[in-house]
Design a protein around this motif. Structure first.
Motif, short mmCIF file in Angstrom:
data_model
loop_
_atom_site.label_atom_id
_atom_site.label_comp_id
_atom_site.label_asym_id
_atom_site.label_seq_id
_atom_site.Cartn_x
_atom_site.Cartn_y
_atom_site.Cartn_z
N SER A 193 -9.24 -0.62 -3.64
CA SER A 193 -7.87 -0.38 -4.12
C SER A 193 -7.01 0.25 -3.03
CB SER A 193 -7.91 0.52 -5.36
OG SER A 193 -8.30 1.84 -5.02
N ILE A 194 -7.60 1.14 -2.22
CA ILE A 194 -6.85 1.73 -1.11
C ILE A 194 -6.50 0.65 -0.09
CG2 ILE A 194 -6.92 3.36 0.80
CD1 ILE A 194 -8.68 5.16 -0.80
N VAL A 195 -7.47 -0.22 0.22
CA VAL A 195 -7.22 -1.32 1.16
C VAL A 195 -6.06 -2.17 0.66
CG1 VAL A 195 -8.15 -3.47 2.07
CG2 VAL A 195 -9.55 -1.40 2.10
N ALA A 196 -6.05 -2.47 -0.65
CA ALA A 196 -4.98 -3.30 -1.21
C ALA A 196 -3.62 -2.63 -1.07
CB ALA A 196 -5.28 -3.61 -2.67
N GLY A 217 1.91 4.60 0.73
CA GLY A 217 1.44 5.91 1.17
C GLY A 217 1.10 6.81 -0.01
N LEU A 218 1.94 6.77 -1.07
CA LEU A 218 1.66 7.57 -2.25
C LEU A 218 0.41 7.08 -2.98
CD1 LEU A 218 5.24 8.12 -3.69
CD2 LEU A 218 3.75 9.83 -2.65
N GLY A 219 0.20 5.75 -2.95
CA GLY A 219 -1.02 5.22 -3.55
C GLY A 219 -2.26 5.74 -2.84
N VAL A 220 -2.19 5.78 -1.50
CA VAL A 220 -3.30 6.34 -0.73
C VAL A 220 -3.47 7.82 -1.06
CG1 VAL A 220 -4.12 6.87 1.60
CG2 VAL A 220 -3.04 4.67 1.14
N ALA A 280 -2.23 4.97 6.05
CA ALA A 280 -3.39 5.65 5.47
C ALA A 280 -3.44 7.11 5.88
CB ALA A 280 -4.66 4.92 5.90
N VAL A 281 -3.25 7.38 7.17
CA VAL A 281 -3.31 8.76 7.66
C VAL A 281 -2.18 9.59 7.06
CG1 VAL A 281 -3.12 10.21 9.71
CG2 VAL A 281 -4.53 8.15 9.78
N ALA A 282 -0.98 9.01 7.00
CA ALA A 282 0.16 9.73 6.43
C ALA A 282 -0.09 10.08 4.96
CB ALA A 282 1.43 8.89 6.56
N GLY A 283 -0.70 9.13 4.23
CA GLY A 283 -0.98 9.40 2.82
C GLY A 283 -2.07 10.43 2.61
#
Length: 774
Positions: A414-417, A654-657, A751-754
């Motif tokens: 899900s994160i990848v998506a 970013g929020l999802g991550v 990803a890093v920002a999230g």
């Protein structure tokens, strides 16, 4: 307030990150969908309403005064199918000098005593109508070119002093300016002029109906030319129609991202609240009530996001339709209640279905199992990854983080998506903007235009630039000018082609590097006479392909030609034939260029070059003017909307991550306490949490970049196809290897920002608190 309502309200308040993510992702999807749907519904509205209000002309016809009589023109008002008519009005093409002393490109001026009538009621935007000699009214389309504050200014037509007394608009686009009939006679002198007649037909909804009306009129009086309202209408709505494919693409991105992220958010909320679910069931909540509680927690922020998306979509419609509103005097906002209701209702239904599917597990959990289960992943899951990463020459906290996604593979996917969609939005936005800018570059390659200073004759209708007396001398002067990069000579003529009705514009070219001013889609450039280059609309209309032969007719002479290439050329809506000047000299032996387009070398001062070329060309009876290459308004709008929608998708990704990493961190809070008790520092904790999204970030970035490239090619191709064109590879292939590498890293950045915020929270967690958490 019922117990279920209190549970829903409590869940929304406690899970702030999930609430914000759901609201934003729904807002993005609804904004894009409202924009696309409203544009599709409203693209032709302003023009149609203005046309009906102003009794626009279904056909604007020009007649040669030497070929028709007043009696014939009067008789055309009774032609079959004609419901109303206006005219005849005398017209002439006039060269004006503005109040700054600058020459204005020649415009069609119509002699008209008043602005009313049964056909083409001209509406004043500013000032008044011309009633006395020395007064002129400019068309509103030209006001945007001349600038504001022009009313009251003193202009000139030859030696005649003029006062601009008004700005007006015609939905039928019948003139560039209006003046009194007596003043027009003074403007034109012995120059070219025509009669203009304006007609409304009883039926004019299709090209066939307009053509039938034109045929009935021509039986009574031969026309020198005509313009159908359908052509004007198509041009008016073409820009907004172009926007629909890319808005649909963003809408689909938003919808798919909404399904993935909302499903992940609800599933994560269920996963981290199993004990709470058990308590609710022990208190008497049924499985259906538990499911409804989690669906309600999703629908509340989704409803807010849908409302904001509807507002944002309608607000973004305003600048897109502003140009059409300004041209036609309408005030259409583009708001369509039906579209708003359909999009918002569909979005909420989609959220509800996604939430039901994701929260079904909560309803199925038994109370005993829910109360007994902990939140730590099952032992043994992902240990192979831990052993593998431990062999890497990296600090242990980093290797622990790299292995973590494999302990929760479904959540990692899900994160990848989410990251992939964010990276796809970035890639798509950059690619689309680059493609559109390259389309404009194709149209703006020439820097200088060279025309003759004199006129050798007069003929009815709009005047084309006059041919040069000595083209060879002109070419020699241009080639010898310091800073010349290349030039192309152009001679224009009207021809017909077998299988295509109506006259076509033929562009006969000459010069050492004519090919640089066009972009090939397929085939090759001209190598000699008897060959032509055409655009996709021509091939479609003629039913031909590159390599086929076709018979052209010029001045009654049949000219066989081979189609050697397909070119991207939007002039005349793609119905233009480009050929070597020698091809048309079979029918027009004296055909010579009437215009030269010149490009300067990089780094050359264009203004200084133009002044120098003017001085060199003056003895040859020619003049040079610098071409203006301002940014296209629609390109600016597309780039702005693309950037805005992409930014919102990136924020949501970013929020999802962040939401997923928050869930992961809360689930592993006991493990974090153990790590800290064994000596892990806050900095190492931060590194471990950030490292946990590196693998998913890289994979998501690579996948998203590939999707973005595919999306860019698909959307820009559909935008061109919507107006009948195919695009050259230079417009489609805009990504280099370096750009693709950087875009692939965009996923890692997202990803890093999230993960930064939850990483900081994990680093600050106290050991004692973490160890007491189960």
């Amino acid at each position: 307030m019922s117990a279920l309502s209190r549970v829903v309200r409590s869940g929304v308040g406690r899970k702030r990150v999930q609430t914000v993510v759901i609201g934003l992702v729904v807002m993005i999807a609804v904004t894009s969908a409202v924009l696309g749907g409203s544009l599709l519904a409203a693209s032709q509205g302003p023009f149609d309403r203005a046309f009906d209000q102003q009794k626009g002309a279904h056909l604007s016809a020009q007649f040669d005064p030497g070929a028709v009589t007043g009696t014939q023109l009067a008789a055309t008002a009774g032609a079959t199918g004609v419901a109303a008519s206006a005219g005849p009005f005398r017209t002439a093409q006039v060269e004006l000098i503005d109040h700054f002393g600058h020459p204005v490109p020649p415009i069609i001026v119509v002699g008209r005593a008043d602005a009313g009538g049964t056909v083409d009621r001209v509406v004043l935007d500013e000032g008044r109508w011309a009633t006395a000699p020395g007064e002129i009214v400019l068309a509103s389309g030209d006001r945007m070119r001349f600038g504001r504050g022009v009313v009251g200014r003193q202009w000139k037509a030859g030696d005649t002093q003029l006062t601009v007394v008004g700005i007006a608009r015609s939905a039928s686009d019948t003139a560039g300016a209006w003046t009194t009939p007596a003043q027009l006679a003074a403007f034109a002198g012995d120059g070219p002029r025509t009669y203009q007649m304006l007609y409304r037909f009883s039926a004019a909804d299709t090209a066939e109906q307009v053509s039938a009306g034109r045929t009935a009129i021509e039986k009574l009086a031969p026309m020198a030319g005509s313009v159908s309202w359908l052509d004007i209408r198509r041009d008016a709505i073409s820009d907004t129609i172009l926007l629909v494919p890319f808005l649909i693409a963003f809408g689909l991105l938003g919808v798919v991202m909404a399904v993935l992220i909302i499903g992940n958010v609800i599933a994560g909320a269920v996963s981290t609240s199993t004990r709470r679910i058990g308590i609710l069931k022990a208190l008497g909540f049924t499985p259906a009530q538990v499911t409804r509680a989690y669906v309600g927690q999703a629908l509340i922020p989704a409803a807010v996001g849908a409302a904001l998306g509807v507002v944002a979509g309608n607000l973004l419609m305003l600048p897109i339709l502003a140009q059409t509103n300004q041209l036609y005097g309408t005030n259409d906002s583009g708001v369509s209640p039906a579209v708003d209701a359909l999009v918002a209702g569909g979005a909420l239904a989609l959220v509800a279905l996604t939430a039901v599917a994701a929260s079904a597990r909560a309803g199925r959990l038994r109370s005993v199992d829910a109360l007994a289960v902990g939140r730590t992943p099952q032992p043994g899951r992902g240990r192979w990854a831990t052993r593998l990463t431990s062999r890497l020459p990296l600090p242990r906290p980093v290797t622990l983080g790299l292995a973590h996604p494999f302990a929760r593979p479904v959540r990692a996917v899900s994160i990848v998506a989410a990251i992939a969609f964010g990276a796809a939005a970035v890639t798509f936005a950059i690619g689309l903007g680059t493609s559109l800018n390259r389309v404009q570059e194709v149209e703006d390659l020439a820097d200088i235009q060279v025309n003759a200073l004199h006129e050798k004759g007069a003929r009815p209708g709009p005047r084309e630039p006059e041919p040069f007396d000595d083209p060879a001398a002109i070419e020699q002067t241009i080639a010898g000018q310091t800073g010349t990069g290349g030039f192309m000579g152009v001679a224009r003529s009207e021809i017909t082609a077998a299988g295509i009705s109506g006259d076509l514009d033929a562009v006969a070219v000459t010069g050492p590097d004519s090919a640089r001013y066009y972009r090939m889609v397929s085939g090759r450039w001209l190598t000699g006479p008897g060959q032509i280059i055409v655009s996709t609309p021509f091939l479609t209309a003629a039913g031909k392909e590159v390599g086929d032969t076709i018979t052209l007719t010029s001045h009654g002479v049949a000219v066989p030609a081979t189609i050697v290439g397909e070119v991207f050329n939007p002039d005349n809506d793609g119905m233009q034939v480009v050929t070597d000047i020698a091809t048309l000299r079979v029918a027009e032996p004296e055909l010579v260029p009437s215009t030269y387009y010149v490009s300067v070398l990089s780094g050359t001062d264009i203004e200084a070059y133009t002044d120098s070329l003017k001085a060199a060309l003056q003895p040859e009876g020619a003049m040079a003017d610098e071409l203006s290459h301002g940014p296209d308004e629609m390109v600016i709008i597309v780039n702005t909307l693309t950037g805005l929608l992409s930014l919102m998708l990136i924020v949501v990704a970013g929020l999802g991550v962040m939401n997923t990493v928050v869930l992961e961190t809360r689930e592993r809070v006991h493990d974090l306490g153990v790590h800290k008790a064994l000596g892990m520092t806050p900095r190492q904790t931060t590194a471990m949490v950030i490292a946990s999204v590196v693998v998913t970030g890289v994979i998501g970035g690579v996948a998203g970049t590939a999707v973005g490239v595919l999306l860019q090619r698909t959307v820009i191709t559909e935008m061109a196809s919507s107006v009948g064109f195919r695009l050259p590879s230079s417009v489609l292939d805009v990504y280099g290897s370096g750009e693709l590498l950087l875009l692939g890293l965009a996923g890692l950045v997202i990803a890093v920002a999230g993960a930064l915020l939850p990483a900081g929270w994990a680093a600050k967690t106290r050991v004692a608190v973490a160890l007491r958490t189960e």
